[in-house]
Scaffold this motif. Sequence first.
Motif, PDB file in Angstrom:
ATOM      1  N   ASP A 109       0.824  -1.220   0.000  1.00 42.83           N
ATOM      2  CA  ASP A 109       0.000   0.000   0.000  1.00 42.83           C
ATOM      3  C   ASP A 109       0.853   1.263   0.000  1.00 42.83           C
ATOM      4  O   ASP A 109       0.506   2.258  -0.646  1.00 42.83           O
ATOM      5  N   ARG A 110       1.960   1.253   0.718  1.00 43.11           N
ATOM      6  CA  ARG A 110       2.837   2.426   0.729  1.00 43.11           C
ATOM      7  C   ARG A 110       3.446   2.654  -0.658  1.00 43.11           C
ATOM      8  O   ARG A 110       3.554   3.794  -1.119  1.00 43.11           O
ATOM      9  N   ALA A 113       0.668   3.975  -2.945  1.00 40.38           N
ATOM     10  CA  ALA A 113       0.338   5.363  -2.637  1.00 40.38           C
ATOM     11  C   ALA A 113       1.361   6.309  -3.236  1.00 40.38           C
ATOM     12  O   ALA A 113       1.012   7.389  -3.746  1.00 40.38           O
ATOM     13  N   THR A 114       2.633   5.927  -3.196  1.00 40.20           N
ATOM     14  CA  THR A 114       3.679   6.763  -3.796  1.00 40.20           C
ATOM     15  C   THR A 114       3.504   6.840  -5.305  1.00 40.20           C
ATOM     16  O   THR A 114       3.652   7.908  -5.910  1.00 40.20           O
ATOM     17  N   GLU A 116       0.687   6.584  -6.894  1.00 38.10           N
ATOM     18  CA  GLU A 116      -0.465   7.466  -7.099  1.00 38.10           C
ATOM     19  C   GLU A 116      -0.059   8.934  -6.958  1.00 38.10           C
ATOM     20  O   GLU A 116      -0.505   9.797  -7.723  1.00 38.10           O
ATOM     21  N   THR A 246       7.501   6.801   3.223  1.00 39.33           N
ATOM     22  CA  THR A 246       6.990   7.823   2.316  1.00 39.33           C
ATOM     23  C   THR A 246       7.612   9.183   2.614  1.00 39.33           C
ATOM     24  O   THR A 246       8.006   9.480   3.734  1.00 39.33           O
ATOM     25  N   VAL A 254      -2.968  12.628   1.881  1.00 37.25           N
ATOM     26  CA  VAL A 254      -2.690  11.183   1.881  1.00 37.25           C
ATOM     27  C   VAL A 254      -3.890  10.393   1.374  1.00 37.25           C
ATOM     28  O   VAL A 254      -3.744   9.434   0.601  1.00 37.25           O
ATOM     29  N   PHE A 257      -4.326   9.481  -2.293  1.00 39.46           N
ATOM     30  CA  PHE A 257      -3.483   8.457  -2.899  1.00 39.46           C
ATOM     31  C   PHE A 257      -3.997   7.037  -2.646  1.00 39.46           C
ATOM     32  O   PHE A 257      -3.348   6.069  -3.019  1.00 39.46           O
ATOM     33  N   PHE A 258      -5.162   6.939  -2.008  1.00 42.01           N
ATOM     34  CA  PHE A 258      -5.873   5.673  -1.851  1.00 42.01           C
ATOM     35  C   PHE A 258      -7.207   5.834  -2.590  1.00 42.01           C
ATOM     36  O   PHE A 258      -8.124   6.477  -2.067  1.00 42.01           O
ATOM     37  N   ARG A 296      -6.133  -1.786   4.192  1.00 44.59           N
ATOM     38  CA  ARG A 296      -5.835  -0.560   3.452  1.00 44.59           C
ATOM     39  C   ARG A 296      -5.975   0.659   4.359  1.00 44.59           C
ATOM     40  O   ARG A 296      -5.157   1.588   4.294  1.00 44.59           O
ATOM     41  N   TYR A 300      -3.153   3.422   5.415  1.00 48.66           N
ATOM     42  CA  TYR A 300      -3.399   4.858   5.315  1.00 48.66           C
ATOM     43  C   TYR A 300      -3.001   5.557   6.610  1.00 48.66           C
ATOM     44  O   TYR A 300      -2.297   6.577   6.592  1.00 48.66           O
TER      45      TYR A 300
END
Length: 316
Positions: A109-110, A113-114, A116, A246, A254, A257-258, A296, A300
Amino acid sequence: MKGTVIKNTGNAYVVLTDEGQQPTCKIKGNFRLKGLRTTNPVAVGDRVTITDSAGGDMPYIISIEPRRNYIIRRSSNLSKQGHILAANIDQVCLVVTLFHPQTSTTFIDRFLATAEAYRVPALIVINKVDLLESDAEKMEYLNAVKTLYTTVGYPVLLISAHTGYGIDSLRTALAGKMTLFSGNSGVGKSTLINCLIPGLDLATAEISSTHDTGMHTTTFSEMFAIPNMSEKSYIIDTPGVKGFGTLEFERNEVGHFFPEIFRFSKNCRYGNCTHTCEPDCAVKAAVDEAYISQSRYTSYCSILNDSEEDKYRKGY
């Protein structure tokens, strides 16, 4: 001369010039891009200008063209700085394994997110699926992970570098693109690349039987052309990483990005809702009702902790 950085050894860079040469170059002094505090001011994928080496001296990189994107993570040794994995890429391919070793969903997920944050399309490749076929419980977990990320909107490929299963599908996904390959050590990234580029023979290593973790075999980033493709296609191989810290995330961004959190956040009572303690939070309600997965949401929240004021010094 102009060219593209195709290899970074830490203290030198190989540049593929527009004329087809591949000189090894250095950088002069404290070479730093304005606005970024990183351990590597020059990254694979950068378009650069280099000095002429006609006199026999090693050429120098003297300027970098503006990047259209890049993937950055917090340096594992210097938490106040970042490390750029690659620049000017078309997509990222995150290689993971669910067992032997296990890639955590937090790491996945990290990374996503980056991607995104920098508007880089992401592809998830789950490798070593041949190790799961005889275990119903493991196959159930595999299907659950695949369903989770495909539901969010990410393409997921099931691959076995050992048997060759799924390699053709992966090759199709890479056609005509410059793709960054990343993942934990031991997930079989180098083996996959060897399957895609026969004769390359990148070093591979066995998984530690004591800790069930991989050992670093790739020590620097390098770009390779994929042969026998109808369009020019490239892979950027990078060293395996244990964690993904991140950087450059503003706390109130933040959730952007999810994708699933951003979608539900439009119904929150407050426009600046952090989705942690505010009343009438549509995101928290969606987690309670299983429209957003707990894993998820936990990821976050972990990134929000990264973004706490003064926890890490921002780049300049």
